[in-house]
Design a protein around this motif. Structure first.
Motif, PDB file in Angstrom:
ATOM      1  N   UNK A 121       0.784  -1.217   0.000  1.00  0.00           N
ATOM      2  CA  UNK A 121       0.000   0.000   0.000  1.00  0.00           C
ATOM      3  C   UNK A 121       0.822   1.276   0.000  1.00  0.00           C
ATOM      4  N   UNK A 122       0.109   2.375   0.106  1.00  0.00           N
ATOM      5  CA  UNK A 122       0.724   3.705   0.105  1.00  0.00           C
ATOM      6  C   UNK A 122       1.215   4.002   1.522  1.00  0.00           C
ATOM      7  N   UNK A 123       2.325   3.375   1.880  1.00  0.00           N
ATOM      8  CA  UNK A 123       2.880   3.471   3.233  1.00  0.00           C
ATOM      9  C   UNK A 123       3.534   4.833   3.447  1.00  0.00           C
ATOM     10  N   UNK A 124       3.895   5.082   4.689  1.00  0.00           N
ATOM     11  CA  UNK A 124       4.640   6.316   4.983  1.00  0.00           C
ATOM     12  C   UNK A 124       5.975   6.325   4.258  1.00  0.00           C
ATOM     13  N   UNK A 125       6.578   5.158   4.085  1.00  0.00           N
ATOM     14  CA  UNK A 125       7.823   5.078   3.334  1.00  0.00           C
ATOM     15  C   UNK A 125       7.645   5.453   1.875  1.00  0.00           C
ATOM     16  N   UNK A 134      -1.415  -3.867   3.991  1.00  0.00           N
ATOM     17  CA  UNK A 134      -1.095  -5.239   4.388  1.00  0.00           C
ATOM     18  C   UNK A 134       0.248  -5.308   5.122  1.00  0.00           C
ATOM     19  N   UNK A 135       0.330  -6.160   6.131  1.00  0.00           N
ATOM     20  CA  UNK A 135       1.518  -6.222   6.987  1.00  0.00           C
ATOM     21  C   UNK A 135       2.708  -6.887   6.308  1.00  0.00           C
ATOM     22  N   UNK A 158      17.030  -7.923  -0.410  1.00  0.00           N
ATOM     23  CA  UNK A 158      15.788  -7.377   0.136  1.00  0.00           C
ATOM     24  C   UNK A 158      14.842  -6.915  -0.981  1.00  0.00           C
ATOM     25  N   UNK A 159      13.568  -7.186  -0.784  1.00  0.00           N
ATOM     26  CA  UNK A 159      12.528  -6.636  -1.654  1.00  0.00           C
ATOM     27  C   UNK A 159      11.903  -5.457  -0.918  1.00  0.00           C
ATOM     28  N   UNK A 182       9.445  -0.025   6.268  1.00  0.00           N
ATOM     29  CA  UNK A 182       9.446  -1.488   6.310  1.00  0.00           C
ATOM     30  C   UNK A 182      10.790  -2.019   6.825  1.00  0.00           C
ATOM     31  N   UNK A 183      10.802  -3.227   7.392  1.00  0.00           N
ATOM     32  CA  UNK A 183      12.056  -3.810   7.878  1.00  0.00           C
ATOM     33  C   UNK A 183      13.089  -4.051   6.777  1.00  0.00           C
TER      34      UNK A 183
END
Length: 196
Positions: free
Chosen positions: A12-16, A42-43, A165-166, A173-174
């Motif tokens: 989704x349109x995350x803060x990142x 989604x987590x 990493x993806x 995100x981690x």
């Protein structure tokens, strides 16, 4: 300056994602960030894939098309992973596209999945990690190489970064890799500056 529509990944349109868009805006560019998941975050990538599959490709494409229909022509289409496929489709099928920024995904330009030939004169820049299981190990890196080889170095650029990493450019995100993301942003801004 360039006008960009930036499509988010399956989480989704995350803060990142908003932060990345803000970094492009800081270079003087206009960046639009549609939310194709209507606020869902989604987590995990797997949950995001399940959500997008549940919505369906046709419905998601229609959402993207409706959003860009209200924007002026001459856009740069950009996207991350799932969003890169949307950006690539629009860059390849929309007359007057100015360019494409594809992050962590690339669709082959030949074969069953192709959107058709790459449009003449449209530049593309592609970024991904060299051991990312979704980008490097599922064929996207090969597709990116084919695209760049086909259109030549004057129009096509491919940058790979060491790592597995993806979604490494999403600071929320981690999987975030700040050093690699700084390079991605520098190269992306230089690409956009050349289109201005």
């Amino acid at each position: 300056m360039a006008e960009v529509v930036l499509f988010h990944h399956v989480q989704g349109l995350t803060e990142g994602m908003r932060g990345f868009a803000g970094q492009l805006r800081a270079g003087g560019h206009t960046v639009h960030t549609p939310d194709l998941l209507d606020g869902a975050r989604p987590a995990t990538v797997e949950e995001g894939i399940a959500l997008t599959q549940g919505i369906g490709e046709k419905a998601l494409n229609e959402r993207a098309d409706r959003f860009v229909a209200d924007l002026p022509g001459g856009l740069v289409y950009a996207g991350f992973s799932f969003g890169a496929a949307t950006a690539q489709r629009l860059a390849q099928t929309t007359p007057g596209a100015r360019g494409a920024l594809l992050y962590e995904a690339c669709i082959p330009i030949t074969g069953d999945w192709a959107f058709g030939p790459w449009p003449a004169g449209v530049p593309v820049q592609i970024h991904g990690m060299d051991k990312d299981p979704f980008f490097a190990l599922e064929g996207d890196l090969d597709a990116a190489r084919e695209l760049v080889d086909t259109i030549g170095p004057d129009l096509g650029e491919l940058f790979t970064y060491a790592g597995d990493q993806h979604l490494f450019t999403d600071s929320s995100l981690p999987s975030y890799d700040p050093a690699a993301t700084a390079q991605v942003l520098d190269r992306s801004r230089a690409f956009l500056d050349r289109l201005s």
